[in-house]
Design a protein around this motif. Structure first.
Motif, PDB file in Angstrom:
ATOM      1  N   UNK A 125       0.830  -1.207   0.000  1.00 59.78           N
ATOM      2  CA  UNK A 125       0.000   0.000   0.000  1.00 59.78           C
ATOM      3  C   UNK A 125       0.864   1.257   0.000  1.00 59.78           C
ATOM      4  N   UNK A 126       1.955   1.229   0.753  1.00 61.52           N
ATOM      5  CA  UNK A 126       2.834   2.394   0.839  1.00 61.52           C
ATOM      6  C   UNK A 126       3.669   2.589  -0.423  1.00 61.52           C
ATOM      7  N   UNK A 127       4.011   1.496  -1.101  1.00 59.28           N
ATOM      8  CA  UNK A 127       4.955   1.572  -2.223  1.00 59.28           C
ATOM      9  C   UNK A 127       4.290   1.471  -3.590  1.00 59.28           C
ATOM     10  N   UNK A 128       2.958   1.407  -3.633  1.00 59.83           N
ATOM     11  CA  UNK A 128       2.288   1.158  -4.914  1.00 59.83           C
ATOM     12  C   UNK A 128       2.156   2.404  -5.778  1.00 59.83           C
ATOM     13  N   UNK A 152       5.939   6.501  -8.056  1.00 61.82           N
ATOM     14  CA  UNK A 152       6.996   5.571  -7.673  1.00 61.82           C
ATOM     15  C   UNK A 152       8.373   6.048  -8.109  1.00 61.82           C
ATOM     16  N   UNK A 153       8.446   6.798  -9.202  1.00 65.23           N
ATOM     17  CA  UNK A 153       9.760   7.280  -9.644  1.00 65.23           C
ATOM     18  C   UNK A 153      10.285   8.428  -8.791  1.00 65.23           C
ATOM     19  N   UNK A 154       9.458   8.925  -7.831  1.00 64.29           N
ATOM     20  CA  UNK A 154       9.931   9.943  -6.892  1.00 64.29           C
ATOM     21  C   UNK A 154      10.484   9.334  -5.601  1.00 64.29           C
ATOM     22  N   UNK A 155      10.359   8.016  -5.463  1.00 60.05           N
ATOM     23  CA  UNK A 155      10.821   7.355  -4.255  1.00 60.05           C
ATOM     24  C   UNK A 155      12.334   7.168  -4.289  1.00 60.05           C
ATOM     25  N   UNK A 156      12.869   6.797  -3.146  1.00 56.33           N
ATOM     26  CA  UNK A 156      14.275   6.402  -3.089  1.00 56.33           C
ATOM     27  C   UNK A 156      14.482   5.228  -4.048  1.00 56.33           C
ATOM     28  N   UNK A 157      15.603   5.204  -4.784  1.00 53.43           N
ATOM     29  CA  UNK A 157      15.811   4.132  -5.767  1.00 53.43           C
ATOM     30  C   UNK A 157      15.635   2.725  -5.199  1.00 53.43           C
ATOM     31  N   UNK A 161      11.992  -2.075  -5.042  1.00 44.57           N
ATOM     32  CA  UNK A 161      11.103  -3.003  -4.336  1.00 44.57           C
ATOM     33  C   UNK A 161       9.687  -2.913  -4.901  1.00 44.57           C
ATOM     34  N   UNK A 162       9.233  -1.683  -5.160  1.00 42.22           N
ATOM     35  CA  UNK A 162       7.875  -1.510  -5.672  1.00 42.22           C
ATOM     36  C   UNK A 162       7.696  -2.145  -7.040  1.00 42.22           C
ATOM     37  N   UNK A 163       8.791  -2.263  -7.783  1.00 42.78           N
ATOM     38  CA  UNK A 163       8.708  -2.854  -9.127  1.00 42.78           C
ATOM     39  C   UNK A 163       8.378  -4.336  -9.110  1.00 42.78           C
ATOM     40  N   UNK A 180      -1.337  -2.945 -10.222  1.00 41.14           N
ATOM     41  CA  UNK A 180      -2.779  -2.715 -10.135  1.00 41.14           C
ATOM     42  C   UNK A 180      -3.084  -1.226 -10.160  1.00 41.14           C
ATOM     43  N   UNK A 181      -2.320  -0.442  -9.389  1.00 38.57           N
ATOM     44  CA  UNK A 181      -2.516   1.008  -9.372  1.00 38.57           C
ATOM     45  C   UNK A 181      -2.142   1.614 -10.725  1.00 38.57           C
ATOM     46  N   UNK A 182      -1.048   1.147 -11.325  1.00 35.47           N
ATOM     47  CA  UNK A 182      -0.656   1.651 -12.645  1.00 35.47           C
ATOM     48  C   UNK A 182      -1.740   1.378 -13.678  1.00 35.47           C
TER      49      UNK A 182
END
Length: 266
Positions: free
Chosen positions: A194-197, A203-208, A213-215, A222-224
């Motif tokens: 839920x936090x990483x979706x 997602x491209x704004x998150x830490x690499x 991990x989200x990938x 599902x969100x994409x």
């Protein structure tokens, strides 16, 4: 003088029972039994059918002053809410079968683990169709969720998410010894996704490291997929890829669930 005794005959080797192939009749019989049991549990039916709708209704009027916010996140939550409710109900229902000894009796019959898992998936999949249709219809035609693409594509992703939640619930139930433990798996299995979706930030704004991990988490796709319907009028190649990944993850987790299914809780 003692009479020599003949050597005892060696015990016959026990051969493992052959793996039973999936049977359509056994699978549908299992699904029918699960649906009959659920029909006598109105609280579970209410949880499955009403909670996603209630949550979407509340969300719409939480953002009553900024309807664009609801448009931006409503489609994503349309897939996330069914996933969470199906995960909870399926994991607890399967665990009850095992702790009550029902599962052990069923597997002593000509019923393989694959038949059992497929039957559960079929039964909860039928409920997921109704659940997803209610939530999608409420969001689009009553709450005014503005989507560029077809609402039928939203329904498709919501259904795949619900099936993924069913598969995850069946899988984690093999590792829980009580209903409380089954619920405890939710923070471990659902909350990180839920936090990483990409619901709270792209997602491209998150830490690499977190983006990597989200990938590999199915909820991200599902969100994409929901966002693709939100932004494009036609079905895109990215949408097809996202839908196939979610469906493939559900099938993979169902296979793992059949492999790890225990007859009863120790």
């Amino acid at each position: 003088m003692t009479t020599p005794t003949a050597p005892a005959a060696p015990a016959p080797a026990l051969t493992p029972a052959p793996t039973r192939p999936l049977s359509f009749s056994r699978t549908t019989a299992t699904a029918a039994r699960v649906l009959r049991q659920l029909s006598h549990d109105p609280r579970t039916i209410a949880l499955l059918m009403l909670i996603p709708c209630v949550m979407l209704f509340l969300l719409r009027y939480v953002f009553d002053g900024s309807p664009r916010t609801f448009d931006n996140i409503g489609a994503s939550l349309l897939g996330i809410f069914p996933l969470i409710t199906m995960f909870l109900v399926t994991s607890i229902a399967t665990l009850r079968e095992r702790t009550s000894g029902t599962l052990e009796r069923l597997l002593a019959m000509p019923l393989g683990k694959g038949d059992l898992i497929a039957g559960y998936a079929l039964a909860f999949g039928a409920l997921a169709i109704v659940q997803s249709a209610l939530a999608t219809g409420l969001a689009v035609w009553f709450l005014g969720l503005d989507v560029t693409g077809s609402p039928w594509l939203l329904l498709l992703v919501a259904l795949l998410d619900a099936l993924l939640g069913t598969a995850l619930g069946l899988f984690v139930s093999a590792f829980a010894a009580s209903e409380f433990q089954a619920v405890q798996f939710m923070p471990a299995v659902i909350f990180p996704q839920l936090l990483l979706c990409g619901l709270f930030t792209p997602r491209d704004n998150m830490h690499p490291a977190l983006e990597a991990v989200s990938d590999v988490l199915p909820m991200s796709y599902a969100v994409d997929g929901m966002n693709e319907v939100l932004r494009h009028t036609d079905m895109t190649a990215t949408f097809v890829r996202d839908a196939l990944i979610v469906a493939g993850c559900a099938l993979l987790v169902l296979t793992l669930g059949a492999a790890t299914l225990k007859r009863r809780t120790a």
